[in-house]
Design a protein around this motif. Structure first.
Motif, PDB file in Angstrom:
ATOM      1  N   SER A   1     -11.723   7.748  -1.680  1.00 52.19           N
ATOM      2  CA  SER A   1     -10.637   6.762  -1.694  1.00 52.19           C
ATOM      3  C   SER A   1     -11.163   5.465  -2.292  1.00 52.19           C
ATOM      4  O   SER A   1     -12.375   5.228  -2.351  1.00 52.19           O
ATOM      5  CB  SER A   1     -10.098   6.510  -0.276  1.00 52.19           C
TER       6      SER A   1
ATOM      7  N   VAL B   1      -6.039   7.642  -2.672  1.00 45.63           N
ATOM      8  CA  VAL B   1      -6.815   8.716  -2.036  1.00 45.63           C
ATOM      9  C   VAL B   1      -6.889   9.836  -3.059  1.00 45.63           C
ATOM     10  O   VAL B   1      -5.862  10.277  -3.583  1.00 45.63           O
ATOM     11  CB  VAL B   1      -6.148   9.204  -0.732  1.00 45.63           C
TER      12      VAL B   1
ATOM     13  N   GLU C   1      -2.332   7.491   4.587  1.00 48.29           N
ATOM     14  CA  GLU C   1      -1.567   8.218   3.563  1.00 48.29           C
ATOM     15  C   GLU C   1      -0.061   8.052   3.686  1.00 48.29           C
ATOM     16  O   GLU C   1       0.688   8.427   2.808  1.00 48.29           O
ATOM     17  CB  GLU C   1      -1.966   9.706   3.582  1.00 48.29           C
TER      18      GLU C   1
END
Length: 208
Positions: free
Chosen positions: A20, A41, A202
């Motif tokens: 990331s 990511v 996320e």
């Protein structure tokens, strides 16, 4: 040429440890500075948040969908990207360099030979990704780094040639080198801080 380049930017093993990234910086255009934050990511999502004169600009890309919001371009809320727009952005999901394990990523390359510009010699390599996006990279034979990248993008149905020049290569503190400036002709992207392997939620990669 590619092996020398990968060594110059820190080596394959180091790059493959990056899952990331977070970049804070600004876009400089026509004397204005527009701050942005980019979070990604690897293989899962990228998101850019910027603000200009009170207008929030958002760009989200995932492997299956993308969204963008830009009040200056008539998008006052997050709008889904078209298939064509998404295709052009899918390669951004690869935050490890496109030339690292390019075969495993489904990309093909073509050597286009040497070229000269400003008295320097460059070696040109065209890379076509599995998403069928093509870019031509000019490698500086003195530094082994990328001097410029040429690509074609569709804008309002027309093919537009884009050129970007990565500048100011620096170590991020993780042992990999990235350009902290990218000259895109009409604008300059400037990274102020680059954080490798930060925690990124996320959930930020959803368009709601």
């Amino acid at each position: 040429v590619i092996d020398k380049y990968i060594t110059a930017i820190g080596g394959k093993e180091k790059w493959k440890q990056i899952s990331s990234v977070k970049v804070e910086g600004q876009v400089e255009v026509q004397g204005l500075e527009i701050p942005f934050i980019m979070q990604a990511v690897n293989g899962k999502g990228t998101r850019v948040d910027a603000e200009f004169q009170g207008n929030k600009i958002i760009d989200i890309t995932t492997p299956t969908q993308g969204w963008s919001q830009n009040p200056l371009a008539g998008k006052s809320t997050l709008q889904p990207l078209s298939a064509e727009e998404l295709k052009e952005k899918l390669d951004d999901l690869d935050i490890q360099d496109p030339f690292i394990d390019y075969k495993e990523k489904g990309s093909t390359i073509e050597a286009l030979g040497k070229d000269e510009e400003d008295g320097n010699e460059y070696f040109k390599i065209k890379i076509t990704t599995k998403n069928k996006n093509e870019k031509t990279y000019f490698f500086d034979l003195k530094t082994n780094l990328v001097y410029k990248i040429e690509s074609t993008t569709k804008q309002q149905g027309q093919d537009v040639k884009m050129t970007s020049k990565p500048l100011d290569y620096r170590d991020t503190g993780f042992g990999v080198k990235m350009p902290y400036k990218v000259d895109m002709g009409a604008m300059m992207m400037v990274s102020k801080t680059v954080t490798t392997n930060p925690m990124v939620d996320e959930k930020i990669f959803t368009g709601n």
